[in-house]
Design a protein around this motif. Structure first.
Motif, PDB file in Angstrom:
ATOM      1  N   ALA A  95     -36.402 -30.075 -28.182  1.00  0.00           N
ATOM      2  CA  ALA A  95     -36.649 -28.663 -28.507  1.00  0.00           C
ATOM      3  C   ALA A  95     -37.495 -27.994 -27.435  1.00  0.00           C
ATOM      4  N   VAL A  96     -38.597 -28.623 -27.057  1.00  0.00           N
ATOM      5  CA  VAL A  96     -39.506 -28.004 -26.090  1.00  0.00           C
ATOM      6  C   VAL A  96     -38.865 -27.944 -24.707  1.00  0.00           C
ATOM      7  N   SER A  97     -38.166 -28.995 -24.305  1.00  0.00           N
ATOM      8  CA  SER A  97     -37.519 -28.965 -22.988  1.00  0.00           C
ATOM      9  C   SER A  97     -36.408 -27.915 -22.941  1.00  0.00           C
ATOM     10  N   THR A  98     -35.648 -27.773 -24.028  1.00  0.00           N
ATOM     11  CA  THR A  98     -34.620 -26.734 -24.077  1.00  0.00           C
ATOM     12  C   THR A  98     -35.248 -25.348 -24.038  1.00  0.00           C
ATOM     13  N   TYR A  99     -36.305 -25.175 -24.797  1.00  0.00           N
ATOM     14  CA  TYR A  99     -37.004 -23.890 -24.833  1.00  0.00           C
ATOM     15  C   TYR A  99     -37.551 -23.537 -23.455  1.00  0.00           C
ATOM     16  N   PHE A 100     -38.147 -24.491 -22.787  1.00  0.00           N
ATOM     17  CA  PHE A 100     -38.697 -24.247 -21.454  1.00  0.00           C
ATOM     18  C   PHE A 100     -37.588 -23.889 -20.463  1.00  0.00           C
ATOM     19  N   THR A 101     -36.472 -24.611 -20.512  1.00  0.00           N
ATOM     20  CA  THR A 101     -35.376 -24.366 -19.573  1.00  0.00           C
ATOM     21  C   THR A 101     -34.781 -22.976 -19.759  1.00  0.00           C
ATOM     22  N   VAL A 102     -34.480 -22.622 -21.005  1.00  0.00           N
ATOM     23  CA  VAL A 102     -33.877 -21.315 -21.272  1.00  0.00           C
ATOM     24  C   VAL A 102     -34.861 -20.194 -20.943  1.00  0.00           C
ATOM     25  N   SER A 103     -36.127 -20.374 -21.298  1.00  0.00           N
ATOM     26  CA  SER A 103     -37.122 -19.344 -20.995  1.00  0.00           C
ATOM     27  C   SER A 103     -37.300 -19.172 -19.494  1.00  0.00           C
ATOM     28  N   LEU A 104     -37.274 -20.275 -18.760  1.00  0.00           N
ATOM     29  CA  LEU A 104     -37.403 -20.194 -17.303  1.00  0.00           C
ATOM     30  C   LEU A 104     -36.212 -19.459 -16.687  1.00  0.00           C
ATOM     31  N   LEU A 105     -35.004 -19.762 -17.149  1.00  0.00           N
ATOM     32  CA  LEU A 105     -33.818 -19.065 -16.653  1.00  0.00           C
ATOM     33  C   LEU A 105     -33.876 -17.581 -16.988  1.00  0.00           C
ATOM     34  N   PHE A 106     -34.296 -17.273 -18.204  1.00  0.00           N
ATOM     35  CA  PHE A 106     -34.380 -15.880 -18.654  1.00  0.00           C
ATOM     36  C   PHE A 106     -35.391 -15.106 -17.804  1.00  0.00           C
ATOM     37  N   TRP A 107     -36.526 -15.727 -17.561  1.00  0.00           N
ATOM     38  CA  TRP A 107     -37.581 -15.094 -16.761  1.00  0.00           C
ATOM     39  C   TRP A 107     -37.147 -14.898 -15.321  1.00  0.00           C
TER      40      TRP A 107
END
Length: 522
Positions: free
Chosen positions: A198-210
Motif C-alpha cells: 500500500a505505502v509503496s504504491t501510494y508513494f509511486t503514484v504520488s511521485l508520478l502525479f507530482w
C-alpha cells in the motif's frame, strides 16, 4: 530577469528580489478582498489584477532569484537536525534496538508511532490534488503543488521507521515476496505485508502525479534560462568553474521537462494523464491509511480490535495532513514576496473549514471508542480506556478508585489539541486569521502525534496479567531520531521551494478572469 522584459527593477520586484510592487490593502469586511459572503459575487483566486506574464515572473522568480536573508540560517538549522537524525539511525544500526526505550511489554512504541504519524501527514497532498481536482474545486490550484511535495517528503520520513525498527536492517528484504533457498515467505494474511504494498504504491503514484504536474513548469524554466544564455553576461556556478548558472539550469530543467514543447498534442496528453492519475490516486487516500489501521484492528488486543479504525484513521490522516499544509504555507506566504496574492485568505479559510469538519469526525470517533468499550461489555476493553488512557490520578483519588491511567496526560493532550482547538473555527474571526489558523494547525499536528502514541503505547503497556505491565519511557535516541525526521522533512521542503516551481502556473492562469471568454458571467 526575463529576456523578453529586461527591466531589472520591474523583474526584481515581481520575482521577489525587491519589495512587492503592489502591496495588498486589507478591507475590514472582506480582508484581502476574497472573504466575500455574497454568493452572487465570485471571490478572486489571484489578487492585484495580475497578468499571465506576472504569474510566470513571480513563480519562476522563486527558483531563479536568491531567497531572503532568512533562508540560509533556517536551512542550516533544519539540515543540522536532519544530520543528527541520520547519526542516531547509524548509531541504532551499529548498536541495536536496545538503545530505544522498547521493552517486553511495549514492543511497538516511538518508531511505529512516528511511522503512522508521517503516513497521515502525507494524505493531504493526494486529497488536495486528486479529489479536489475531480470535484473541480478551483481554489486548490495555489496549494496543490506544495501539498503534493509534502506528501512525497512525509512518505520518505515514514518509510524510514519500518526499515530500522526490525533491528537487523540487512534482513529487511525478507518482507518482500522474493523466493529464496530457505523458503522464507512473508505472510500474505498479515497487514504488515499489506503495508509494504500500500505505502509503496501510494508513494509511486504520488511521485508520478507530482512530477508530471511540474513538466510544463520545468519547460518554462528551461526556456527562460535558454533565452538568458543568449546574452553575454550572467553569474557562473562558482568562481573556479566556468559554467554559467543559466546553462546549468537549462540542462537540468531541460532534462526534467522531457522534451515538452507546449504543443496542442502535449497539452491533450497531459490533461488525459493528469485526470487518470487523479482517478487512480483517489482510492489510495482511503486504502492506504485503512490498511495501516489494519495493523491494529486485526489484532485481539483490547484498544485495537475495533472496526471503527479504518474510517477513523482516514479522517485523522486528512485532518493532520491539512494542518501540516497550513503550518508550512502560512509562514511561506509571509516570508516570500507576492505569495499572499496566490495563497489568499479564502484559501486559508477553506482549509480551516476542512480541519473543522475532519476534527469533528475525529472527535466523534473518540467518543465511539468509549461507547464500543461500554456496549461490548468487555471488561478488558473498558479497562484500557478508563485506566490506561482517561483517568488522571487526582481524579481517581477523588472518586476513591485504586487505579488510574499513567498516560492520562497524553490522552488529554490529544483531546485538547484535536477536539477542542479546532472548535475555534466555528467563528469567522478565527478561521480567517492566519495567526490563529497557524496556532491551531500546530496544535493539531502535536495532537495527531499524541493520538498515535495513545493508541499504540497505552494499549500495550498493560497486558492481561499484572505481571506483564511495564511503562515505556523514550530514550534520547528515540527523541532525536524523530526530531531528525522532522529536520529531513523541512529540509526537503525548503529545497523544493528554492529549486522547483512551488505553484502550477498553468493551473493558476486557468482560474484567472483572463482565461475565461466571458469573465463577467458565472
Amino acid at each position: 530577469m526575463s529576456a523578453m522584459h529586461p527591466d531589472e527593477i520591474t523583474a526584481g520586484r515581481l520575482t521577489g528580489a525587491l519589495v512587492p510592487d503592489r502591496p495588498l490593502t486589507m478591507d475590514p469586511q472582506t480582508g484581502d478582498g476574497t472573504l466575500i459572503d455574497d454568493p452572487s459575487k465570485r471571490a478572486p483566486l489571484v489578487l492585484n489584477n495580475r497578468s499571465f506574464h506576472d504569474i510566470t515572473e513571480i513563480v519562476c522568480g522563486y527558483c531563479e532569484q536568491r531567497p531572503g536573508g532568512w533562508w540560509l540560517p533556517v536551512f542550516g538549522l533544519v539540515s543540522m537536525l536532519a544530520g543528527i537524525g541520520t547519526l542516531m539511525i547509524l548509531y541504532l544500526l551499529v548498536t541495536g534496538v536496545g538503545v530505544w526505550g522498547l521493552n517486553n511489554q511495549v514492543d511497538w512504541a516511538w518508531d511505529i508511532t512516528n511511522f503512522v504519524f508521517w503516513i497521515g501527514i502525507g494524505h493531504a497532498g493526494t486529497l488536495i490534488s486528486a479529489i479536489l481536482c475531480l470535484l473541480k474545486q478551483k481554489w486548490r490550484t495555489s496549494i496543490n503543488r506544495a501539498a503534493e511535495a509534502m506528501t512525497i517528503f512525509a512518505v520518505i520520513c515514514a518509510g524510514t521507521f519500518p526499515g530500522i525498527h526490525v533491528g537487523r536492517i540487512w534482513m529487511i528484504w525478507m518482507v518482500f515476496p522474493i523466493p529464496n533457498a530457505n523458503a522464507i515467505w512473508p505472510n500474505f494474511r498479515s497487514p504488515l505485508l499489506w503495508d509494504v504494498f500500500a505505502v509503496s504504491t501510494y508513494f509511486t503514484v504520488s511521485l508520478l502525479f507530482w512530477y508530471m504536474g511540474m513538466i510544463p513548469d520545468f519547460a518554462t524554466l528551461r526556456d527562460r534560462a535558454a533565452m538568458r544564455l543568449k546574452k553575454a553576461t550572467g553569474p557562473t556556478v562558482a568562481p573556479f568553474i566556468n559554467i554559467r548558472q543559466d546553462q546549468l539550469r537549462a540542462w537540468i530543467y531541460g532534462l526534467l521537462s522531457m522534451g515538452w514543447r507546449f504543443s496542442t498534442r502535449h497539452w491533450q496528453n497531459y490533461e488525459k494523464a493528469y485526470i487518470m492519475l487523479a482517478g487512480v490516486s483517489t482510492p489510495l487516500v482511503l486504502s492506504v491509511h485503512s490498511i495501516v489501521s489494519f495493523d491494529f484492528a486485526t489484532s485481539i488486543l483490547p484498544g485495537w480490535h475495533t472496526t471503527i479504525f479504518p474510517p477513523y484513521f482516514v479522517a485523522g490522516a486528512i485532518f493532520g495532513g491539512f494542518a501540516m499544509v497550513l503550518g508550512l504555507m502560512i509562514p511561506a506566504r509571509e516570508l516570500y514576496p507576492n505569495m499572499k496574492e496566490l495563497i489568499t485568505l479564502r484559501h486559508l479559510e477553506n482549509m480551516a473549514k476542512i480541519i473543522l469538519v475532519t476534527g469533528s469526525m475525529v472527535g466523534f470517533a473518540y467518543a465511539m471508542e468509549f461507547f464500543i468499550a461500554w456496549y461490548s461489555a468487555n471488561s478488558y476493553e473498558a479497562d484500557v480506556f478508563m485506566y490506561n488512557r482517561l483517568m488522571p490520578p487526582w481524579f481517581a483519588e477523588m472518586l476513591g478508585l485504586e487505579r488510574s491511567a499513567p498516560y492520562w496526560w497524553a490522552y488529554w493532550a490529544m483531546i485538547s489539541c484535536n477536539v477542542l482547538s479546532p472548535q475555534l473555527f466555528w467563528m469567522k474571526r478565527f478561521r480567517t486569521s492566519p495567526l490563529w489558523i497557524f496556532i491551531v494547525s500546530m496544535a493539531v499536528t502535536v495532537g495527531m502525534w499524541f493520538e498515535r502514541f495513545v493508541i499504540i503505547v497505552t494499549s500495550l503497556h498493560r497486558a492481561f496479567l499484572p505481571g506483564e505491565w511495564g511503562m515505556f519511557f523514550p530514550t534520547a535516541v528515540d527523541i532525536f531520531t524523530f526530531i531528525g525526521t522532522v529536520g529531513i522533512f523541512v529540509t526537503l521542503f525548503m529545497l523544493f521551494l528554492r529549486f522547483l516551481p512551488a505553484f502550477a502556473m498553468s493551473e493558476i492562469k486557468n482560474v484567472m478572469p483572463q482565461a475565461s471568454p466571458h469573465p463577467d458571467h458565472h
